[in-house]
Design an enzyme around this catalytic site. Structure first.
Site, PDB file in Angstrom:
ATOM      1  N   GLU A 285      22.790  41.444 -37.488  1.00 35.35           N
ATOM      2  CA  GLU A 285      21.931  41.496 -36.308  1.00 35.35           C
ATOM      3  C   GLU A 285      22.798  41.331 -35.062  1.00 35.35           C
ATOM      4  O   GLU A 285      23.731  40.540 -35.041  1.00 35.35           O
ATOM      5  CB  GLU A 285      20.919  40.361 -36.409  1.00 35.35           C
ATOM      6  CG  GLU A 285      19.978  40.220 -35.222  1.00 35.35           C
ATOM      7  CD  GLU A 285      19.136  38.959 -35.306  1.00 35.35           C
ATOM      8  OE1 GLU A 285      17.983  38.985 -34.839  1.00 35.35           O
ATOM      9  OE2 GLU A 285      19.632  37.944 -35.840  1.00 35.35           O
ATOM     10  N   LYS A 345      12.459  44.977 -36.193  1.00 35.78           N
ATOM     11  CA  LYS A 345      12.041  43.640 -36.601  1.00 35.78           C
ATOM     12  C   LYS A 345      10.558  43.433 -36.295  1.00 35.78           C
ATOM     13  O   LYS A 345      10.125  43.563 -35.149  1.00 35.78           O
ATOM     14  CB  LYS A 345      12.900  42.602 -35.879  1.00 35.78           C
ATOM     15  CG  LYS A 345      12.740  41.186 -36.368  1.00 35.78           C
ATOM     16  CD  LYS A 345      13.758  40.280 -35.659  1.00 35.78           C
ATOM     17  CE  LYS A 345      13.696  38.853 -36.140  1.00 35.78           C
ATOM     18  NZ  LYS A 345      14.694  38.007 -35.435  1.00 35.78           N
ATOM     19  N   CYS A 395      17.057  38.208 -39.934  1.00 37.43           N
ATOM     20  CA  CYS A 395      17.171  36.813 -39.499  1.00 37.43           C
ATOM     21  C   CYS A 395      15.880  36.025 -39.745  1.00 37.43           C
ATOM     22  O   CYS A 395      15.569  35.655 -40.861  1.00 37.43           O
ATOM     23  CB  CYS A 395      17.596  36.785 -38.034  1.00 37.43           C
ATOM     24  SG  CYS A 395      18.182  35.167 -37.464  1.00 37.43           S
TER      25      CYS A 395
END
Length: 525
Positions: A285, A345, A395
């Site tokens: 990321e 995301k 994440c």
């Protein structure tokens, strides 16, 4: 009981509650003291049911003891929140999360009056974890009991009911321990002893029965590939960052250059025969916070790196939308063919990637406007690269059950976790997150590749074993041959059903306790 005796008892119970939270904290990685989790929770349960046969703990007392346990747990668990923004956000979040443990205390007091209290209190913990993981702003699952158990003997439960069943198993073990102690101290009947021992051993027996199934996923070749399956060689690139903190990407080109440089170093290692050639490369990321779809120089660097390594790269990047919002994305970049499929995301972090009620919260911290303007994406969490379906959880997403359940149900053959921990410094956060990745590997029966900007990057087998692990804050490339899988675990098939059943069972016990209490106390009618 005299007032002085009552005060001493409250003081000792309060101290025991804080100690219970500290034991829960100590059970979490990087420490391998997973067995302290049921001990810690058992101590809290013992406080809450300590006076069965004596003066009962009130609901207010249950909340207070639970809240103190929460502080003992979350204050040392979450200091990474405030590393670069000061103690206020850290302590505020710890206090808010402690309220949920206080709620558990109330629920435990309500349902803890029946003979079935070891089961009902464990179910109350499951209900509390679901609430905490869902509300508000989508919830904050960090610190679920399951996430401290990647080395624990109950780990196989994750393959049946995911993180919720694993947490319940730990909680049931804890209430069983508390029941055994209560039966011993109170000289309980044979029936109560039997119920206590049953609660203590039930989760362990189920987990032990599942061990052979999990062991069949063992890494027979020692390099991540099981026998008889299709394999692929994947490289995780950890380029590191020029500085830590909120401004880690102030030199955005330097971050991109670091990951390009480490990819070229991998090319040299392949050419020298020191490492196998990868079929696919995973960047973390924020590896390119320069939008490569809008900046040709970034696109050229990524293209050159992909061509040099001879494989597509999953590039973690930030894309700027036409309305000036941003998207945290992972793009499949395949040499001169350029960008392909991407994962935007879907579960974004409140107070980090976006700020709810920005005008209100900026009154409390000068860092409020440092929060981003990210918007959630859509899609099923799967991208295709090198002929393989890859499940992506970026994440923060790894903490949420639904993210990877959807990916694996949609065909993901292995899981990639691109992450950026540079904003949290040298803290335990990255170890806690790696533990979540290990739980997800077992939950879905998939190999997991963790690629982090500054560490810890890792490769994880389908049974949750860490095969390779990088050091913090150093550039590194991890190359691993992994097995691709198409089958699904029971946990993947069931999805949210185990947690729904646990919560419904908890609600049933709660309703029965409330109704029973009203019948026994006619003045409430």
């Amino acid at each position: 009981m005299s007032r002085r005796t009552a005060s001493i008892r409250v003081g000792l119970s309060s101290l025991a509650s804080v100690v219970s939270g500290l034991l829960l904290f100590a059970s979490f990685p990087p420490r391998q003291l997973w067995f302290l989790a049921p001990v810690g929770l058992a101590l809290l349960v013992a406080v809450l049911i300590r006076s069965r046969g004596g003066t009962p703990v009130s609901k207010k007392g249950g909340f207070g003891y639970g809240f103190l346990a929460g502080l003992g747990f979350f204050v040392p668990l979450l200091p990474w929140i405030g590393v670069y923004v000061g103690p206020l956000p850290w302590l505020a979040l710890a206090a808010v999360e402690s309220v949920y443990i206080g709620l558990f205390g109330v629920l435990a007091v309500i349902v803890g009056r029946s003979r079935w209290w070891p089961l009902s209190i464990a179910l109350a913990w499951s209900l509390m974890e679901w609430i905490r993981s869902s509300f508000p702003f989508g919830g904050f699952p960090w610190g679920r009991l399951a996430f401290g158990q990647p080395d624990g003997w109950l780990l196989p439960l994750a393959s049946i009911g995911g993180a919720p069943l694993l947490s319940f198993g730990v909680a049931l073990t804890a209430t069983g321990i508390a029941a055994v102690v209560a039966a011993a101290v109170g000289r309980r009947s044979v029936g109560e002893w039997s119920a206590a021992l049953a609660a203590t051993t039930a989760a362990s027996l189920v987990a032990l029965a599942l061990v052979p199934t999990l062991a069949s996923d063992d890494v027979e070749t020692g390099d991540g590939a099981g026998s008889g399956g299709t394999t692929i060689t994947v490289a995780a690139i950890q380029g590191s960052v020029p500085r830590l903190g909120l401004d880690f990407n102030a030199q955005r080109r330097a971050v991109l250059d670091n990951h390009v440089r480490e990819t070229y170093r991998l090319v040299d290692d392949v050419a020298a025969g020191r490492t196998p050639k990868p079929d696919l490369v995973v960047w973390p990321e924020n590896a390119s916070d320069i939008d490569p779809l809008r900046n040709s120089d970034a696109a050229e660097e990524i293209t050159a790196a992909s061509e040099a390594v001879g494989a597509p790269i999953l590039v973690g990047t930030v894309l700027v939308n036409d309305d000036r919002t941003t998207t945290n994305s992972v793009i499949v970049w395949n040499g001169v063919d350029g960008p392909g499929e991407r994962h935007d995301k879907k579960i974004i972090q409140p107070f980090g990637e976006y700020l709810p009620y920005r005008s209100f919260f900026r009154l409390f911290s000068e860092y409020a406007d440092r929060a981003g303007y990210f918007v959630p994406g859509t899609g099923n969490g799967v991208v295709h690269a090198a002929g393989v379906a890859v499940g992506i959880a970026t994440c923060y997403e790894v903490a949420f059950d639904r993210a990877l359940t959807e990916s694996v149900r949609s065909g993901a053959q292995f899981i990639a976790i691109p992450t950026n921990n540079a904003t949290f410094g040298d803290t335990e956060m990255t170890y806690q997150q790696l533990a979540m990745s290990r739980i997800r590997a077992v939950e879905h029966g998939r190999s997991v590749i963790v690629a982090a900007t500054s560490g810890i990057s890792a490769t994880v087998s389908p049974r949750g074993e860490v095969l390779q692990q990088s050091d913090l804050f150093v550039p590194e490339a991890l190359t691993q041959r992994i097995e691709l899988r198409d089958d699904m675990t029971v946990a993947t098939d069931l999805g949210a059903i185990p947690e729904i059943l646990l919560c419904l069972a908890a609600a049933t016990f709660l309703l029965a306790a409330v109704v029973g209490n009203r019948r026994n106390n006619p003045k409430h009618h």
